[in-house]
Design an enzyme around this catalytic site. Structure first.
Site, short mmCIF file in Angstrom:
data_model
loop_
_atom_site.label_atom_id
_atom_site.label_comp_id
_atom_site.label_asym_id
_atom_site.label_seq_id
_atom_site.Cartn_x
_atom_site.Cartn_y
_atom_site.Cartn_z
CB SER A 139 -0.93 1.80 5.60
OG SER A 139 -0.32 1.50 4.37
CE1 TYR A 152 2.69 5.89 7.60
CE2 TYR A 152 2.58 4.14 5.97
CZ TYR A 152 1.98 5.14 6.67
OH TYR A 152 0.65 5.43 6.44
#
Length: 246
Positions: A139, A152
């Protein structure tokens, strides 16, 4: 990377980016295997794409990667590409959540430990086949974490670091090591309330495939390019900006 005539395993392939990638790869004449924790979603994907094969597998359990590997080795030994796409997240307050350590362990297991374990298990198998590759999906948040997600961003940053090291250590092997860094994507992951900046899943996957066609090993999709540049020249501003987005 060659995009045709592969046997590709996609973890988390029953919805979102994984499902769209599976559909596109099938169109390119690849055999696609998927896994996921929801049998219902897997069966729905099978109905959409009859040529796929799937296994219901819970990667939050330590035995999950071994179960998946044993299935692929027995049923699809021609597998030459592993896509570590499965991930989970929790939007929680670290201080206010009593079972926060349990949440952390589960997220770290799915997002980091499972890809590492699968890479270790699958490397000897896929290297027996032509054009072996490991593709890790991370990400843009590896550059600037979002405070809404206590774990995360950290798990993706760790996977980013691991992928860079793995690429260096694999430089004399036949194994290709690729990382795809995604922006916010409009998927079921957001439970019907995606951020305004989320891009369509089709655009995200097209960006992935474009990078693969060009032979890139670190593919920054869409807005990730901007976030990366910003984090290099003005990291504090990038951090503030990513946490002010809605």
């Amino acid at each position: 990377m060659r995009l045709k005539n592969n046997t590709v395993l996609i973890t988390g392939g029953s919805s979102g980016v994984g499902l769209e990638l599976a559909q596109r790869l099938i169109q390119l004449n690849n055999k696609v295997l998927i896994c996921g924790s929801s049998l219902q979603k897997l069966e729905r994907a099978k109905a959409q794409m009859p040529s796929i094969d799937y296994l219901a597998c819970d990667l939050s359990q330590e035995e999950g990667p071994s179960q998946l590997f044993d299935w692929v080795k027995e049923k699809h030994a021609a597998c030459n590409i592993l896509v570590n796409n499965a991930a989970i997240t929790h939007t929680l307050d670290f201080h206010a959540t009593a079972n926060i350590l349990e949440v952390a362990k589960k997220e770290i297991q799915v997002n980091l430990m499972a890809p590492i374990a699968l890479t270790k298990l699958f490397t000897p198998l896929i290297e027996q086949n032509p054009n072996p590759a490991v593709i890790n999906i991370t990400s843009g948040l590896v550059y600037s974490p979002r405070a809404a997600y206590p774990f995360y961003s950290a798990t993706k940053a760790a996977l980013h670091s691991f992928t860079q090291v793995l690429r260096i250590q694999s430089s004399k092997r036949s194994l290709e090591v690729i990382e795809i860094l995604l922006p916010v994507v409009n998927t079921p992951w957001h439970k019907g309330n995606p951020p305004k900046i989320a891009i369509p899943v089709e655009k995200a996957v097209e960006g992935m495939l474009e990078g693969l066609r060009k032979g890139q090993t670190e593919i920054k999709v869409a807005g990730v390019k901007i976030l990366y540049a910003l984090s290099r020249v003005a990291p504090s501003f990038a951090l503030k900006k990513i946490n002010n987005l809605s």
